[in-house]
Design an enzyme around this catalytic site. Structure first.
Site, PDB file in Angstrom:
ATOM      1  N   TYR A 313       0.806  -1.218   0.000  1.00 31.40           N
ATOM      2  CA  TYR A 313       0.000   0.000   0.000  1.00 31.40           C
ATOM      3  C   TYR A 313       0.844   1.276   0.000  1.00 31.40           C
ATOM      4  O   TYR A 313       0.280   2.370  -0.060  1.00 31.40           O
ATOM      5  CB  TYR A 313      -0.924   0.037   1.218  1.00 31.40           C
ATOM      6  CG  TYR A 313      -1.934  -1.074   1.286  1.00 31.40           C
ATOM      7  CD1 TYR A 313      -2.802  -1.330   0.222  1.00 31.40           C
ATOM      8  CD2 TYR A 313      -2.047  -1.879   2.415  1.00 31.40           C
ATOM      9  CE1 TYR A 313      -3.741  -2.351   0.283  1.00 31.40           C
ATOM     10  CE2 TYR A 313      -2.979  -2.901   2.493  1.00 31.40           C
ATOM     11  CZ  TYR A 313      -3.826  -3.128   1.426  1.00 31.40           C
ATOM     12  OH  TYR A 313      -4.748  -4.137   1.492  1.00 31.40           O
ATOM     13  N   CYS A 340      14.206 -11.246  -1.127  1.00 31.87           N
ATOM     14  CA  CYS A 340      14.738 -10.970  -2.467  1.00 31.87           C
ATOM     15  C   CYS A 340      13.727 -10.149  -3.273  1.00 31.87           C
ATOM     16  O   CYS A 340      13.317 -10.521  -4.378  1.00 31.87           O
ATOM     17  CB  CYS A 340      15.056 -12.280  -3.188  1.00 31.87           C
ATOM     18  SG  CYS A 340      16.328 -13.253  -2.382  1.00 31.87           S
ATOM     19  N   GLU A 341      13.316  -9.043  -2.699  1.00 27.71           N
ATOM     20  CA  GLU A 341      12.394  -8.117  -3.339  1.00 27.71           C
ATOM     21  C   GLU A 341      12.800  -6.705  -2.928  1.00 27.71           C
ATOM     22  O   GLU A 341      13.003  -6.437  -1.740  1.00 27.71           O
ATOM     23  CB  GLU A 341      10.943  -8.369  -2.912  1.00 27.71           C
ATOM     24  CG  GLU A 341      10.391  -9.726  -3.311  1.00 27.71           C
ATOM     25  CD  GLU A 341      10.209  -9.879  -4.808  1.00 27.71           C
ATOM     26  OE1 GLU A 341      10.069  -8.852  -5.498  1.00 27.71           O
ATOM     27  OE2 GLU A 341      10.219 -11.026  -5.280  1.00 27.71           O
TER      28      GLU A 341
END
Length: 432
Positions: A313, A340-341
């Protein structure tokens, strides 16, 4: 304001010892704050003949929290079978439970009807003939379409998957009444985390007007109006809190006028989740790394798998560094987890005091849609949950996940209906 002064005053002197005893990360909830907010809500609507809050279990599905809420006299809003089972586990039955699901299966309806049943709040006219056991008490979720606007979380009603349209609504009740339904209710939820109290007043006004019209067409009085949830909390220090008193006073006046005109007033139900528990939870995590490249990154031992609101959000959650206040030397940093983002961030370019490895960070307002939205991407395990009791005791109310939990669903009996006759062994793991 994020994290009340009372919560901070009671928690922060204990926090280092709590961290040393339980380890990090963890969500911690304030029992006293939850009780006070619930009591304030009851008092605000004392002018309505019959008012009841149905706490949205999805916000914080922990039986220890639900027992606190049940003791306030609240019911529970459930949207799945596990949420039903949680509510029943602590003794709620029948009118204590509102089952508001969408895209619901027949098996779920069967479970809802069992073990004392519940109030059934249907999301779709096509579900009426599919309900195996139509109860006497029935409600429909109303989607007014272009008559109202939503907000950024739920979106435009015209694009929303929820609810029965205006042209379907009367027919939906007629179909339910043909299947023994006698006690009627109407529900709508059009916004989430709404701080503008006038929006909620307009929703109740819309529901009362719609109910009055339906009553004439159906020849039947309605038992209750459910104004839904969506009451907001101020995540950012600069935001103004929802004006509960003005909202409740205005809604009470709407009910008085309705009663004068019709000779009766329906019950008023609400299904807030975030408003009840959101401000009364924190995610506590330790700083474990610092990385200086084009930006400065503070790595902590929690990830967005424990709190995904900032990632999905762009939500703001205030952060305190235990023992360190704001100074003129504060620098902008990103506070990040280890997934891993690249959106695995609790804060982006936030001015914070200088953070060292081992410092304790307290992320505010995680008492709703924090732990409950957790996930296991990258094999990250969800943290424990603690409760700060009014006497100052801190209790473990959910243990952290273990590696064995992550692999538990790989332990099963072979089952294969294909024509392939070769042998495929089960995955064998040795976990130490």
């Amino acid at each position: 304001m994020p994290m009340s002064a009372s919560f901070r005053h009671r928690l922060f002197p204990l926090l280092k010892d709590i961290v040393n005893h339980f380890g990090t990360p963890f969500h911690l909830y304030d029992a006293r704050g939850i009780q006070e907010t619930g009591t304030n809500l009851i008092n605000a609507f004392s002018g309505v003949d019959i008012f009841r809050e149905y706490y949205a279990v999805k916000a914080l599905p922990n039986p220890h929290i639900l027992r606190l809420i049940k003791d306030l006299g609240f019911g529970f809003d459930c949207s799945s079978v596990p949420e039903l089972l949680l509510s029943r586990e602590i003794g709620s039955r029948g009118e204590d439970i509102m089952f508001t699901s969408n895209n619901t299966s027949i098996a779920e309806f069967e479970k809802a009807a069992s073990d004392g049943g519940c109030i059934l709040n249907l999301d779709d006219i096509s579900l009426v003939p599919k309900v195996p056991q139509m109860p006497e008490r029935i409600s429909f979720r109303y989607n007014p379409g272009a008559k109202r606007t939503g907000n950024s979380i739920i979106g435009d009603p015209l694009e929303s998957k929820y609810g029965v349209s205006a042209t379907q609504l009367c027919r939906a009740y007629q179909m339910a009444m043909q299947r023994v339904a006698k006690k009627l209710g109407i529900h709508s939820m059009l916004a989430s985390n709404e701080l503008n109290h006038t929006y909620m007043i307009h929703t109740v006004q819309m529901l009362l007007e719609t109910m009055e019209s339906l009553s004439k067409e159906l020849g039947r009085q309605f038992e209750f109006v459910n104004m839904g949830g969506g009451l907001g909390i101020p995540y950012h220090p600069s935001e103004t809190p929802l004006n509960l008193k003005e909202m409740a006073d205005a809604i009470t006046r709407l009910f008085v006028v309705f009663k004068d005109r019709n000779g009766y007033a329906p019950r008023l139900y609400m299904e807030s989740g975030r408003y009840i528990t959101g401000p009364h939870g924190v995610l506590v995590t330790r700083a474990i790394n610092r990385k200086d490249i084009y930006r400065t990154y503070i790595g902590v031992d929690a990830s967005m798998s424990s709190l995904m609101r900032p990632a999905i959000y762009g939500a703001y959650h205030h952060i305190d560094i235990l023992g360190k206040g704001a100074t003129e030397h504060d620098k902008e940093v990103d506070v990040v987890g280890s997934l891993c983002e690249n959106n695995d961030k609790f804060a982006i370019q936030r001015r914070l005091p200088d953070i060292d490895a081992g410092d304790i960070l307290c992320i505010h307002d995680t008492g709703a849609h924090g732990s409950s939205m957790g996930f296991n991407y990258n094999g990250r395990l969800r943290p424990k949950e603690l409760m700060l009791d009014p006497d100052g005791t801190v209790t473990l109310i959910r243990r952290e996940e273990h590696v064995e939990d992550y692999f538990a669903t790989l332990n099963f009996e072979p089952d294969n209906r294909s024509s392939y006759t070769g042998f495929m062994p089960l995955l064998s793991l040795s976990i130490r």
